[in-house]
Each structure stands twice: as C-alpha cells, then as structure tokens.
Design a protein around this motif. Structure first.
Motif, PDB file in Angstrom:
ATOM      1  N   TYR A 196      84.360  74.989  54.290  1.00 40.98           N
ATOM      2  CA  TYR A 196      83.969  74.123  53.178  1.00 40.98           C
ATOM      3  C   TYR A 196      84.567  72.722  53.351  1.00 40.98           C
ATOM      4  O   TYR A 196      83.867  71.718  53.242  1.00 40.98           O
ATOM      5  N   ARG A 197      85.870  72.674  53.640  1.00 38.52           N
ATOM      6  CA  ARG A 197      86.536  71.373  53.746  1.00 38.52           C
ATOM      7  C   ARG A 197      85.965  70.508  54.865  1.00 38.52           C
ATOM      8  O   ARG A 197      85.903  69.291  54.731  1.00 38.52           O
ATOM      9  N   HIS A 198      85.545  71.143  55.953  1.00 37.18           N
ATOM     10  CA  HIS A 198      85.103  70.370  57.107  1.00 37.18           C
ATOM     11  C   HIS A 198      83.599  70.121  57.156  1.00 37.18           C
ATOM     12  O   HIS A 198      83.147  69.331  57.981  1.00 37.18           O
ATOM     13  N   THR A 199      82.829  70.760  56.278  1.00 41.88           N
ATOM     14  CA  THR A 199      81.377  70.558  56.336  1.00 41.88           C
ATOM     15  C   THR A 199      80.755  70.147  55.007  1.00 41.88           C
ATOM     16  O   THR A 199      79.599  69.737  54.976  1.00 41.88           O
ATOM     17  N   SER A 200      81.495  70.245  53.918  1.00 41.50           N
ATOM     18  CA  SER A 200      80.893  69.992  52.600  1.00 41.50           C
ATOM     19  C   SER A 200      80.388  68.557  52.441  1.00 41.50           C
ATOM     20  O   SER A 200      79.342  68.340  51.821  1.00 41.50           O
ATOM     21  N   ALA A 201      81.086  67.571  53.010  1.00 40.61           N
ATOM     22  CA  ALA A 201      80.631  66.183  52.870  1.00 40.61           C
ATOM     23  C   ALA A 201      79.260  66.001  53.522  1.00 40.61           C
ATOM     24  O   ALA A 201      78.351  65.387  52.947  1.00 40.61           O
ATOM     25  N   LYS A 202      79.107  66.561  54.725  1.00 39.85           N
ATOM     26  CA  LYS A 202      77.832  66.443  55.430  1.00 39.85           C
ATOM     27  C   LYS A 202      76.727  67.182  54.672  1.00 39.85           C
ATOM     28  O   LYS A 202      75.621  66.667  54.492  1.00 39.85           O
ATOM     29  N   LEU A 203      77.025  68.392  54.205  1.00 44.89           N
ATOM     30  CA  LEU A 203      76.009  69.173  53.498  1.00 44.89           C
ATOM     31  C   LEU A 203      75.670  68.559  52.143  1.00 44.89           C
ATOM     32  O   LEU A 203      74.525  68.629  51.696  1.00 44.89           O
ATOM     33  N   PHE A 204      76.658  67.922  51.507  1.00 47.63           N
ATOM     34  CA  PHE A 204      76.372  67.198  50.255  1.00 47.63           C
ATOM     35  C   PHE A 204      75.394  66.063  50.540  1.00 47.63           C
ATOM     36  O   PHE A 204      74.449  65.837  49.774  1.00 47.63           O
TER      37      PHE A 204
ATOM     38  N   LYS B 274      75.528  80.815  49.248  1.00 47.86           N
ATOM     39  CA  LYS B 274      74.604  81.401  50.231  1.00 47.86           C
ATOM     40  C   LYS B 274      75.293  81.578  51.575  1.00 47.86           C
ATOM     41  O   LYS B 274      75.126  82.601  52.245  1.00 47.86           O
ATOM     42  N   ILE B 275      76.049  80.578  51.991  1.00 46.09           N
ATOM     43  CA  ILE B 275      76.751  80.662  53.275  1.00 46.09           C
ATOM     44  C   ILE B 275      77.735  81.832  53.245  1.00 46.09           C
ATOM     45  O   ILE B 275      77.831  82.595  54.209  1.00 46.09           O
ATOM     46  N   TRP B 276      78.454  81.999  52.157  1.00 50.59           N
ATOM     47  CA  TRP B 276      79.404  83.112  52.020  1.00 50.59           C
ATOM     48  C   TRP B 276      78.669  84.453  52.123  1.00 50.59           C
ATOM     49  O   TRP B 276      79.110  85.365  52.815  1.00 50.59           O
ATOM     50  N   MET B 277      77.522  84.539  51.450  1.00 51.61           N
ATOM     51  CA  MET B 277      76.781  85.800  51.416  1.00 51.61           C
ATOM     52  C   MET B 277      76.030  86.081  52.715  1.00 51.61           C
ATOM     53  O   MET B 277      75.840  87.235  53.086  1.00 51.61           O
ATOM     54  N   LYS B 278      75.583  85.016  53.410  1.00 49.78           N
ATOM     55  CA  LYS B 278      74.679  85.213  54.553  1.00 49.78           C
ATOM     56  C   LYS B 278      75.223  84.687  55.870  1.00 49.78           C
ATOM     57  O   LYS B 278      74.462  84.453  56.807  1.00 49.78           O
TER      58      LYS B 278
ATOM     59  N   THR C 159      81.644  77.533  64.686  1.00 51.56           N
ATOM     60  CA  THR C 159      81.083  78.863  64.954  1.00 51.56           C
ATOM     61  C   THR C 159      82.089  79.939  64.575  1.00 51.56           C
ATOM     62  O   THR C 159      81.749  80.905  63.887  1.00 51.56           O
ATOM     63  N   LYS C 160      83.327  79.774  64.995  1.00 44.35           N
ATOM     64  CA  LYS C 160      84.347  80.786  64.690  1.00 44.35           C
ATOM     65  C   LYS C 160      84.610  80.878  63.190  1.00 44.35           C
ATOM     66  O   LYS C 160      84.830  81.967  62.660  1.00 44.35           O
ATOM     67  N   LEU C 161      84.579  79.739  62.509  1.00 39.45           N
ATOM     68  CA  LEU C 161      84.771  79.769  61.054  1.00 39.45           C
ATOM     69  C   LEU C 161      83.623  80.509  60.372  1.00 39.45           C
ATOM     70  O   LEU C 161      83.832  81.262  59.422  1.00 39.45           O
ATOM     71  N   ILE C 162      82.384  80.300  60.861  1.00 42.11           N
ATOM     72  CA  ILE C 162      81.230  81.006  60.284  1.00 42.11           C
ATOM     73  C   ILE C 162      81.367  82.507  60.534  1.00 42.11           C
ATOM     74  O   ILE C 162      81.137  83.322  59.639  1.00 42.11           O
ATOM     75  N   VAL C 163      81.747  82.883  61.753  1.00 43.96           N
ATOM     76  CA  VAL C 163      81.911  84.305  62.083  1.00 43.96           C
ATOM     77  C   VAL C 163      83.001  84.922  61.208  1.00 43.96           C
ATOM     78  O   VAL C 163      82.822  86.010  60.641  1.00 43.96           O
ATOM     79  N   ARG C 164      84.133  84.224  61.065  1.00 41.95           N
ATOM     80  CA  ARG C 164      85.203  84.741  60.218  1.00 41.95           C
ATOM     81  C   ARG C 164      84.759  84.815  58.755  1.00 41.95           C
ATOM     82  O   ARG C 164      85.126  85.740  58.027  1.00 41.95           O
ATOM     83  N   THR C 165      83.932  83.855  58.323  1.00 47.35           N
ATOM     84  CA  THR C 165      83.394  83.884  56.961  1.00 47.35           C
ATOM     85  C   THR C 165      82.498  85.105  56.789  1.00 47.35           C
ATOM     86  O   THR C 165      82.513  85.745  55.735  1.00 47.35           O
ATOM     87  N   SER C 166      81.727  85.448  57.826  1.00 50.34           N
ATOM     88  CA  SER C 166      80.856  86.628  57.734  1.00 50.34           C
ATOM     89  C   SER C 166      81.668  87.901  57.542  1.00 50.34           C
ATOM     90  O   SER C 166      81.166  88.896  57.032  1.00 50.34           O
TER      91      SER C 166
END
Length: 197
Positions: free
Chosen positions: A43-51, A74-78, A25-32
């Motif tokens: 990216y490093r901690h979620t890309s495998a799952k999202l792939f 999309k995640i970066w933008m939204k 959550t904090k990483l998403i907020v900081r990304t926003s």
C-alpha cells in the motif's frame, strides 16, 4: 532502528524511492498469503500511483479516494490471481485500479439512465443457437481437462470453477505456493492449446 531497505524482500535499496518490480512481486505474493506487513508495504509503495489512476478515470478526488480503498480491498482478496497474469506487478496493480474505476463510472452512468430507455435494451440472455454452442464449448473444456494430469486438472477445477485460492490449493497438494502458480499457469496453456486444435 532498522534501515529502510530491510523492508524490501530483496534487501536492495530502491531507486528513486520506488521498489524494484521483483520486490513488488514478492509483496503481492506475500499479500496473497494474507501477510499484513507485506500488504502495508505494498500500500505504502503503490497507493500514490494507483490513486493517480483512479483520479484520472473518475475525475473526482473524493470518489478516487474511496475507489482507492476499494481497490486495495480487491488486491487483498485477489492477490493470488496475480500469478496467472502475464502483466508486470505494477501493470497488474494498475489494471486492477483502472478496471475498478471504470466500473464505478459505468455504475454512475447506469444510475442516471432513464427507466424508459430500458424498454429499448435487447435481452442479454443467449439465444437457442448460442446455448447449443456454449454447451459444446463446455464439453470441449471438460474433455481438455481430462487430458491434464489428474492433480493438475483438479487444481484447475478448484481455482477456476470452485473459486479456491492458490494458497488453499498449495496446502492441499502439499506444494509451495509458487509451484501451484506454475501448475495452474502451465495447465491453462495446455488447455488453450487443446481448445485451439
């Protein structure tokens, strides 16, 4: 050299190498807020799952790899849209990936549709009755917006009608980003209650 756990916002050791939901959550907020270091960690901690999600939907490794890159754009933008979601952070990320992959499948199908079949497709434009109903709904929405506090209503208009980011709105109203997220979430709940009356 810093220990690996210092990369996580809570500073706690992740279990089984996976960050805790509050860390995501904090990483998403900081990304926003366009924090590139947070985005890199996300990216490093979620890309495998999202792939894996993309691969399951698309069933093609090369296309899934391409889709994954688009998902992270999309995640970066939204990322600021995460606040209005009732989903857990990983569920929100999975939903973004899954929906993007499904959109790619639909585009693939549309490209292969014979043009002759297009003659049988109904006009998607709303008919006269639907336009009258939509006009009435629009009036109800604006009426409900008028019931909100002035700054809250203006923030809702900015976020959902003008496409302004939560960070821009937080800066304009001089409130923390999380406060702006709370304003918008509560305002949407009040709007829903008003529309259901």
């Amino acid at each position: 050299m810093e220990p690996r756990t210092s990369a996580f916002p809570t500073g706690r050791q992740p279990q089984n190498g996976a960050p805790a939901p509050q860390d995501i959550t904090k990483l998403i907020v900081r990304t926003s807020m366009k924090d590139r270091a947070a985005f890199d960690l996300l990216y490093r901690h979620t890309s495998a799952k999202l792939f894996g999600v993309c691969l399951r939907v698309l069933n093609d490794r090369a296309e899934a790899e391409e889709a994954l890159q688009e998902v992270f754009v999309k995640i970066w933008m939204k990322a600021d849209r995460f606040a209005i979601s009732d989903l857990s952070p990983i569920s929100w990320l999975v939903a973004v990936a899954r929906n993007h992959a499904i959109d790619r499948v639909r585009q693939r199908r549309q490209a292969s549709v014979d043009i002759g079949e297009a003659l049988d497709i109904a006009d998607p434009a709303p008919g006269p009755e639907a336009m009258v109903a939509a006009g009435g709904e629009s009036k109800r929405i604006y009426s409900c917006l008028d019931e909100l506090e002035k700054d809250r209503a203006e923030a809702v208009r900015g976020a959902y009608l003008r496409g302004e980011s939560y960070a821009e709105l937080a800066e304009r109203y001089r409130v923390p980003l999380n406060t702006m997220r709370t304003w918008l979430r509560r305002s949407l709940l009040k709007l829903r209650e008003c529309l259901e009356r």
